[in-house]
Design a protein around this motif. Structure first.
Motif: not given
Length: 456
Positions: A288-313
């Motif tokens: 929580h509160g870390a820069a570079g962390s976002t969440v996306v709702a991706s569809m895998e087949g017929t089911r939505p899955i929320l996954v964290e995406i991390q970046s380091l620039v």
């Protein structure tokens, strides 16, 4: 005595040539031709299904059909990937890296089916009877309806099927089975093609659901001819990283259900355990509160899955900055960074960028673009986004945020997990019912999206 005829066969795609070639004209691979003896065998006739087939063309509306009678298992995730259960007479191919858990999954499936009164024949071509018994004991398999047969000769396997009369067959693995009339070595293109064809004939004519374990190459593809994946009804890939306990079973082809469905399992000491709520699993260790962390709702087949995406620039110390991505396409990351440089004026050409999808999941749909882009900006500015935000949208080369499919399912899944805002394409606004406990914000460009995220 007549002279034996030989041919050269490509071990990657099955292309045949009367002479050796350095590069295969079919698939373009180098040094894949192997000499094989060409044997003339008697034709077994044209393959036919168990039901009578008319010898003349008929109107399609006159053909009677019925829903496939599926066999349900207690594995909810496996039922989902197979399209609702196991179809009798179907041919299922399961591939994956060595040690990923293919044999463990099929042994658990065998125990489940045999405990429900279905006779199962498990054909082991890689392990002895004692080895198979030890693995079955480790995961608690005890059933009189589960038969183990350690053999690789297809003729003997056919006789065993006639003797046992199973309802389900598991072959581990198809690359170890050999046909006595084919002179090439087990695992070659000719052997895999002939053995799969014979097992398909048995499955269709007798109505026996058959599971085949397939080895994979270093590129991650099923070893053997490409026609193998065309012959079977369903192709499943077991994915996962060696250092993670989670395994993903993904459907790449399914004649009886939707493709790109996934099932998630956790590898424990007693076998594979189903993960029924993968979104909570992938987000449980989110910082929580870390820069570079976002969440996306991706569809895998017929089911939505929320996954964290991390970046380091971070500033680079080389002449050419590094671009590394795990779980997403690296070329797509470079494209998004080019859009940020051109449309937002961010100087990223002197920055190394590392992008990762947490949990070992692989995402390949365009709807993750906005989350990846926001994650990169968050790390570049060292400014975290709100923890309760979820990002959905495709990003175009001109900086516009484009419409995505199944937006209602994605937003409802985010609301169920406690997210308070959903930043989505403006073209997806309207025409569906919003959840009451989440704010839905529509944006047209990445400039608008970043203003919503960071307030400037």
């Amino acid at each position: 005595m007549a002279k034996k005829k030989t041919k050269f066969c490509c071990q990657s795609c099955g292309y045949e040539s009367p002479k050796w070639l350095g590069r295969c004209p079919g698939c373009g691979e180098w040094n894949t031709f192997v000499e094989e003896i060409e044997v003339m065998t008697k034709s077994r006739g044209v393959f036919q299904h168990s039901e009578a087939i008319s010898q003349k063309a008929v109107p399609i509306i006159s053909i009677e059909t019925q829903e496939e009678q599926r066999v349900q298992t207690s594995m909810v995730e496996l039922n989902r990937v197979l399209g609702g259960g196991i179809v009798p007479g179907s041919l299922v191919l399961i591939g994956g890296d060595p040690g990923i858990g293919k044999s463990t999954l099929l042994m658990q499936l065998s125990a489940e089916l045999s405990n429900n009164g279905h006779r199962v024949l498990y054909i082991s071509g890689e392990e002895s009877l004692k080895q198979t018994r030890l693995r079955a004991t480790r995961i608690g398999v005890q059933s009189n309806e589960l038969f183990i047969y350690a053999e690789t000769d297809l003729e003997l396997i056919r006789h065993s099927i006639e003797e046992v009369q199973p309802k389900f067959i598991i072959v581990d693995s198809i690359q170890t089975v050999h046909h006595p009339e084919v002179t090439s070595a087990p695992g070659s293109v000719s052997q895999v093609r002939e053995c799969t064809s014979e097992l398909m004939r048995i499955a269709k004519t007798k109505g026996i659901a058959t599971f085949l374990v397939g080895h994979v190459t270093k590129e991650g593809q099923i070893a053997g001819p490409r026609i193998l994946e065309h012959m079977v009804d369903t192709v499943l890939y077991f994915e996962g990283e060696r250092h993670h306990t989670y395994r993903i079973l993904r459907s790449h082809k399914n004649r009886f259900g939707s493709t790109n469905e996934i099932a998630i399992f956790e590898m424990i000491h007693s076998g594979l355990k189903e993960v029924l709520n993968p979104s909570e699993l992938f987000l449980e260790e989110r910082s929580h509160g870390a820069a570079g962390s976002t969440v996306v709702a991706s569809m895998e087949g017929t089911r939505p899955i929320l996954v964290e995406i991390q970046s380091l620039v971070t500033p680079t110390s080389f002449n050419y900055p590094k671009r590394m991505a795990t779980g997403v396409d690296q070329n797509r990351v470079q494209l998004l960074m080019a859009v940020l440089e051109k449309r937002m004026g961010m100087l990223l050409q002197a920055q190394d960028a590392y992008i990762k999808v947490a949990g070992g999941v692989k995402l390949d749909e365009p709807a993750i673009d906005l989350a990846v882009l926001t994650s990169i900006v968050s790390s570049f500015r060292n400014q975290p986004v709100q923890v309760t935000d979820v990002y959905i949208g495709e990003v175009g080369l001109t900086g516009e945020v484009r419409r995505v499919s199944r937006i209602e399912q994605r937003v409802h899944e985010a609301a169920r997990l406690g997210f308070k805002r959903a930043i989505i394409p403006a073209s997806n606004i309207g025409g569906w019912e919003y959840p009451k406990d989440i704010e839905v914000i529509g944006v047209q460009t990445i400039n608008e999206a970043l203003r919503v995220c960071f307030g400037n």
